[in-house]
Design an enzyme around this catalytic site. Structure first.
Site, mmCIF file in Angstrom:
data_model
loop_
_atom_site.group_PDB
_atom_site.id
_atom_site.type_symbol
_atom_site.label_atom_id
_atom_site.label_comp_id
_atom_site.label_asym_id
_atom_site.label_seq_id
_atom_site.Cartn_x
_atom_site.Cartn_y
_atom_site.Cartn_z
ATOM 1 N N THR A 1 1.210 -7.072 -1.416
ATOM 2 C CA THR A 1 0.445 -6.997 -2.676
ATOM 3 C C THR A 1 1.076 -7.891 -3.733
ATOM 4 O O THR A 1 0.372 -8.542 -4.513
ATOM 5 C CB THR A 1 0.428 -5.541 -3.189
ATOM 6 N N ARG B 1 18.826 17.790 25.283
ATOM 7 C CA ARG B 1 18.181 16.484 25.392
ATOM 8 C C ARG B 1 18.632 15.510 24.307
ATOM 9 O O ARG B 1 19.115 15.920 23.262
ATOM 10 C CB ARG B 1 16.667 16.647 25.240
ATOM 11 N N ASP C 1 8.402 2.100 2.568
ATOM 12 C CA ASP C 1 9.492 1.375 3.233
ATOM 13 C C ASP C 1 10.676 1.094 2.303
ATOM 14 O O ASP C 1 11.761 0.771 2.775
ATOM 15 C CB ASP C 1 8.984 0.031 3.770
ATOM 16 N N ARG D 1 3.153 8.868 5.870
ATOM 17 C CA ARG D 1 2.459 8.383 4.670
ATOM 18 C C ARG D 1 1.429 9.383 4.164
ATOM 19 O O ARG D 1 0.797 9.158 3.146
ATOM 20 C CB ARG D 1 1.732 7.068 4.988
ATOM 21 N N HIS E 1 8.738 -0.881 8.520
ATOM 22 C CA HIS E 1 8.466 -2.297 8.732
ATOM 23 C C HIS E 1 9.752 -2.968 9.221
ATOM 24 O O HIS E 1 10.339 -2.487 10.180
ATOM 25 C CB HIS E 1 7.918 -2.909 7.437
HETATM 26 O O1 F6P Z 1 4.232 -0.877 4.913
HETATM 27 C C1 F6P Z 1 4.150 0.484 5.090
HETATM 28 C C2 F6P Z 1 3.995 0.829 6.521
HETATM 29 O O2 F6P Z 1 3.847 2.201 6.557
HETATM 30 C C3 F6P Z 1 5.111 0.358 7.462
HETATM 31 O O3 F6P Z 1 6.205 1.221 7.464
HETATM 32 C C4 F6P Z 1 4.391 0.296 8.782
HETATM 33 O O4 F6P Z 1 4.991 -0.681 9.580
HETATM 34 C C5 F6P Z 1 3.024 -0.108 8.402
HETATM 35 O O5 F6P Z 1 2.836 0.280 7.074
HETATM 36 C C6 F6P Z 1 1.910 0.477 9.236
HETATM 37 O O6 F6P Z 1 0.725 -0.113 8.818
HETATM 38 P P1 F6P Z 1 -0.704 0.366 9.186
HETATM 39 O O7 F6P Z 1 -0.989 1.652 8.469
HETATM 40 O O8 F6P Z 1 -1.595 -0.719 8.719
HETATM 41 O O9 F6P Z 1 -0.738 0.597 10.651
#
Ligand code: F6P
Length: 372
Positions: free
Chosen positions: A112, A169, A134, A299, A178
């Protein structure tokens, strides 16, 4: 006529975005400045998909996860239109002018900010707030959503302890982030993980296996191993850094695109690495292994109190800077303060975990193997 500011949210969603929209919207409203919300990231302003936000919009969204505006990863200069990818930068400038906007707020992470810079260079009054689970955005200590994601990953590590122990385990937990290891490192330390693997510290599985075997000899029945999605073995890290260097040194756009394609290929081959790690650790240690991929759970859901507070503070400081006409800035978190910093000083830069970060030392000093 009242002034009007546009707002959009782009990139991956993060808990706390709505708290920031509410905060900046309410603060602007006090000065009779309206907010025009564009839908689905830069796509919204490119195609003029928007609606005015008002007090009713802001009611009840403080605690809501996701983004009420919707989001996408589409970039101004690479916008999918039907089956084509089109440069929509001019269309964005057009909407901005036609809607007689005074400025444009972009809430987002690394991608962004690159897009925000592009629009800034086209003469738009852009102002941004940092948002990414991230925590890899340069120029800011923290970002909206990071705290919530740490909590979610930490809860997962807590839960995995009992089942890992019952079954003797190794459990690998793949964590987002990322190409940076912040989320994995923070949740790993908070959850008392036994091994933590992050991209900044290339791993050697023989060393990881040694650490796990040592634990077994000490009578410890299990090992919890958070692995960042971008964690890589030593050989791959070498290739990755070579390619990054090659990309930086590329003299033409074509050469750069070629190296980019090689990098994409490398990451493509990396997919499923947690499964590979689990299989190899089983062979090396003789212990049974399982993999949990947390994925988008990290998220989702409602923002933590800390993220609501951060987003609310960012929103009011953003409004203050709009009142002053201080555009071209990202609201950067610096310790307890929020300070405007130039967008062109952060766009295109990734904040990796420094090897001398106190959390790296804390992990090592509390007997956590970091894979090296
Ligand atoms: O950039 C945030 C993030 O959650 C990263 O940690 C992850 O690699 C990516 O987005 C996943 O993206 P998407 O939701 O587009 O699969």
């Amino acid at each position: 006529m009242n002034k009007c500011i546009g707002i959009l949210t782009a990139g991956g969603d993060s808990p706390g975005i709505n708290a920031a929209i509410r905060s900046v919207g309410r603060a602007l409203e006090r000065e009779n400045i309206h907010l025009l919300g564009f839908r689905d990231g830069f796509e919204g302003i490119a195609f003029d998909k928007c609606e005015y936000l008002n007090q009713n919009t802001y009611s009840g969204i403080l605690t809501k996860g996701g983004t009420i505006l919707g989001t996408s990863r589409n970039k101004p200069h690479k916008m999918p239109v039907g089956k084509k990818i089109i440069d929509m930068t001019d269309a964005i400038v057009d909407t901005y002018k036609r809607r007689q906007l005074e400025g444009l707020i972009c809430i987002g992470g690394g991608g962004t900010h690159k897009s925000a810079l592009r629009l800034l260079e086209q003469g738009l009054n852009v102002i941004t707030m940092p948002k990414t689970i991230d925590n890899d955005l340069a120029g800011t200590d923290n970002s909206i959503g990071y705290d919530t994601a740490i909590q979610i990953a930490t809860n997962a590590i807590d839960s995995l302890h009992s089942t890992a122990s019952s079954h003797k385990r190794i459990i690998i937990l793949e964590v987002m982030g990322h190409r940076a290891g912040w989320l994995t490192l923070a949740s790993g330390v908070a959850g008392g993980a036994d091994v933590i693997m992050i991209p900044e510290i290339p791993y050697d599985l023989e060393k990881v296996a040694e650490a796990i075997t040592r634990r077994s000899r000490q009578g410890k029945r299990f090992s919890i191993v958070p692995v960042a999605e971008g964690a890589m073995p030593v050989a791959m890290a070498k290739r990755y850094h070579e390619l990054l260097q090659k990309k930086d040194q590329a003299s033409s756009r074509g050469d750069r695109d070629k190296v980019k394609a090689e990098l994409d290929q490398l990451w493509q081959e990396h997919t499923g690495h947690s499964m590979r790690i689990a299989r190899e650790l089983e062979t090396l240690t003789g212990l049974e292994s399982r993999v949990t991929i947390l994925g988008h759970l990290q998220r989702g859901g409602f923002p933590s109190a800390a993220d609501r507070l951060l987003a609310t503070r960012l929103g009011v400081v953003c409004a203050e800077n709009i009142f002053k006409g201080n555009y071209g800035k990202m609201m950067s978190v610096q310790g307890e303060n929020i300070v405007p910093v130039a967008i062109d000083s952060v766009a295109g830069r990734v904040k990796y975990v420094p090897l001398d970060d106190l959390l790296v030392k804390a992990a090592r000093d509390t007997d956590t193997c970091l894979g090296d």
